[in-house]
Design a protein around this motif. Sequence first.
Motif, PDB file in Angstrom:
ATOM      1  N   SER A  13       0.810  -1.216   0.000  1.00  0.00           N
ATOM      2  CA  SER A  13       0.000   0.000   0.000  1.00  0.00           C
ATOM      3  C   SER A  13       0.840   1.261   0.000  1.00  0.00           C
ATOM      4  O   SER A  13       0.348   2.343  -0.329  1.00  0.00           O
ATOM      5  CB  SER A  13      -0.909   0.016   1.240  1.00  0.00           C
ATOM      6  N   SER A  15       2.008   2.568   2.701  1.00  0.00           N
ATOM      7  CA  SER A  15       1.926   3.133   4.046  1.00  0.00           C
ATOM      8  C   SER A  15       3.036   2.560   4.917  1.00  0.00           C
ATOM      9  O   SER A  15       3.369   1.388   4.827  1.00  0.00           O
ATOM     10  CB  SER A  15       0.564   2.825   4.679  1.00  0.00           C
ATOM     11  N   LEU A 204     -10.913   7.785  10.563  1.00  0.00           N
ATOM     12  CA  LEU A 204     -11.768   7.140   9.570  1.00  0.00           C
ATOM     13  C   LEU A 204     -11.588   7.770   8.191  1.00  0.00           C
ATOM     14  O   LEU A 204     -11.534   7.063   7.177  1.00  0.00           O
ATOM     15  CB  LEU A 204     -13.233   7.224  10.004  1.00  0.00           C
ATOM     16  N   LEU A 205     -11.506   9.091   8.151  1.00  0.00           N
ATOM     17  CA  LEU A 205     -11.327   9.783   6.880  1.00  0.00           C
ATOM     18  C   LEU A 205      -9.977   9.448   6.248  1.00  0.00           C
ATOM     19  O   LEU A 205      -9.877   9.302   5.025  1.00  0.00           O
ATOM     20  CB  LEU A 205     -11.456  11.294   7.068  1.00  0.00           C
ATOM     21  N   ARG A 206      -8.956   9.325   7.078  1.00  0.00           N
ATOM     22  CA  ARG A 206      -7.628   8.963   6.575  1.00  0.00           C
ATOM     23  C   ARG A 206      -7.516   7.466   6.293  1.00  0.00           C
ATOM     24  O   ARG A 206      -6.493   7.010   5.796  1.00  0.00           O
ATOM     25  CB  ARG A 206      -6.565   9.361   7.607  1.00  0.00           C
ATOM     26  N   LYS A 207      -8.548   6.716   6.618  1.00  0.00           N
ATOM     27  CA  LYS A 207      -8.584   5.257   6.438  1.00  0.00           C
ATOM     28  C   LYS A 207      -7.474   4.562   7.221  1.00  0.00           C
ATOM     29  O   LYS A 207      -6.958   3.518   6.812  1.00  0.00           O
ATOM     30  CB  LYS A 207      -8.503   4.897   4.948  1.00  0.00           C
ATOM     31  N   VAL A 208      -7.138   5.155   8.361  1.00  0.00           N
ATOM     32  CA  VAL A 208      -6.178   4.524   9.262  1.00  0.00           C
ATOM     33  C   VAL A 208      -6.847   3.370   9.991  1.00  0.00           C
ATOM     34  O   VAL A 208      -6.215   2.354  10.292  1.00  0.00           O
ATOM     35  CB  VAL A 208      -5.612   5.553  10.257  1.00  0.00           C
ATOM     36  N   SER A 210     -10.690   0.992  10.297  1.00  0.00           N
ATOM     37  CA  SER A 210     -11.926   0.613   9.613  1.00  0.00           C
ATOM     38  C   SER A 210     -13.127   1.021  10.464  1.00  0.00           C
ATOM     39  O   SER A 210     -13.030   1.132  11.691  1.00  0.00           O
ATOM     40  CB  SER A 210     -11.944  -0.900   9.369  1.00  0.00           C
ATOM     41  N   TRP A 211     -14.263   1.217   9.830  1.00  0.00           N
ATOM     42  CA  TRP A 211     -15.476   1.596  10.547  1.00  0.00           C
ATOM     43  C   TRP A 211     -16.057   0.439  11.356  1.00  0.00           C
ATOM     44  O   TRP A 211     -16.844   0.655  12.279  1.00  0.00           O
ATOM     45  CB  TRP A 211     -16.543   2.073   9.563  1.00  0.00           C
ATOM     46  N   ARG A 212     -15.685  -0.783  11.025  1.00  0.00           N
ATOM     47  CA  ARG A 212     -16.370  -1.956  11.579  1.00  0.00           C
ATOM     48  C   ARG A 212     -16.273  -2.032  13.099  1.00  0.00           C
ATOM     49  O   ARG A 212     -17.284  -2.259  13.784  1.00  0.00           O
ATOM     50  CB  ARG A 212     -15.811  -3.235  10.955  1.00  0.00           C
ATOM     51  N   THR A 256      -9.087  -0.597  18.093  1.00  0.00           N
ATOM     52  CA  THR A 256      -8.686  -0.653  16.687  1.00  0.00           C
ATOM     53  C   THR A 256      -7.184  -0.851  16.498  1.00  0.00           C
ATOM     54  O   THR A 256      -6.696  -0.790  15.367  1.00  0.00           O
ATOM     55  CB  THR A 256      -9.102   0.652  15.980  1.00  0.00           C
ATOM     56  N   TYR A 258      -3.874  -2.250  15.537  1.00  0.00           N
ATOM     57  CA  TYR A 258      -3.640  -3.235  14.477  1.00  0.00           C
ATOM     58  C   TYR A 258      -3.191  -4.585  15.017  1.00  0.00           C
ATOM     59  O   TYR A 258      -3.660  -5.641  14.583  1.00  0.00           O
ATOM     60  CB  TYR A 258      -2.582  -2.714  13.504  1.00  0.00           C
TER      61      TYR A 258
END
Length: 324
Positions: A13, A15, A204-208, A210-212, A256, A258
Motif C-alpha cells: 500500500s 503506508s 476514519l477519513l484517513r482510512k487509518v 476501519s469503521w467496523r 482498533t 492493528y
Amino acid sequence: MKLLVTSSPHIHSGSRTSRLMGAVLIALIPALVAGVWFFGIRALVLTAVTVLACLLSEWLYRMVTRQSNTLPDLSAAVTGVLLAMTLPASAPYWLAAVGGVFAIVVVKGLIGGLGQNIFNPALAARAFLVLFWPSWMVRYAAPGTSLDPLSVSVDIVSSATPLHHMQMPALPTESLLDVFLGNMGGCIGEVSALALLLGGGYLLLRKVISWRIPVTYLGSVALLTLIFSKGQDPILWMLYSLMGGGVLLGAFFMATDYATSPVTPMGQLIYGVGCGVLTVCFRYYGLFPEGVTYAILLMNACVWSLDRLTPSKRFGTVKGGGVQ
C-alpha cells in the motif's frame, strides 16, 4: 515469459508504520487539548512524562537485547500518549513512568515487539496500575481544579464522574452538554466526547482504521443500554453511557489497534460487538463503574480465534488445496 514466485504480500500500500502512528498522534491532539483545558498544564506534563518513559524504555530494551532502533516508527510515542489519556490528571509522575515501562518492556518487548503483542500495551499497563495502585487511579479532579505541575503528586478531593452516579443507579448531575464537551471529572483523554469524535473521524477519513470495530462497539453499547436502561429516560441513559467514561476512547483508539484486533472483516464485526457487550456487563455488574479496559483486553485474547473462525475467501484455489 518468466514467472517469479515470491511470498506474500505481493501488493504494497505504500503506508509505513511511522505514517500510521503519526496519524494516530494527530488524532489524539483534540483529546489532549481538551484535557489540558479542563485540568490545566499538569495534564500536558503528565503526558510528556509517560511518553518519555515509553521512549526511554523502548530504546534501552532494544539496546540491551541488541535489536535495531524502533523509535522512528512512533509506536512507543503512541503508547505513551494513549496511556496518559487513561490516567487522571492528579496521578503522580512516578505512576505514569511505571506504567510506561510496563507497557513497553513487559506487554510489548518481552512478547516480541511491535506487531507481536497479544494485548494493547496502554490498556494492559492501565490494568496493571489499577491492580497495584487503585486509589491513585480513581482520584479524578474536578474541571478547573488548580493542579500544581511541579509537584510529583497532588492531593485533591476526588470528583465523582458520570459513571459513579450511573452505578447507583441514577442519571448524572452533569448536563448532557457538559458531558459532550468534557466539563466533568474523569481521565485526561476520555472526558470530551467532542474531541474524541473529531479524532476518530479523522482516523476514519484517513482510512487509518476501519469503521467496523468502532461502529459495532458503540452500536452494541447503545442498543444494550437503551434496552436495559436503569434511568427514567432510556435515551438519556444511552447517551450518557456512550459519552461518559472511556467508551469513545476505547472504540476509536484502543480496540482498533492493528496488532491486537482481527484482520478479517467478519472477525472485526464480532470483535466490536464483543467489546460492547462486555463493557456493558462490567459496568452493570462489576465492582468498578468502568469496564472498557477489561472488555477490550478480554477480546484481545480472542483475536487469534476470531481470525481462524472467520477466514476471508481465497481466490484461485479449489477444494483440497489445489490451485485453479
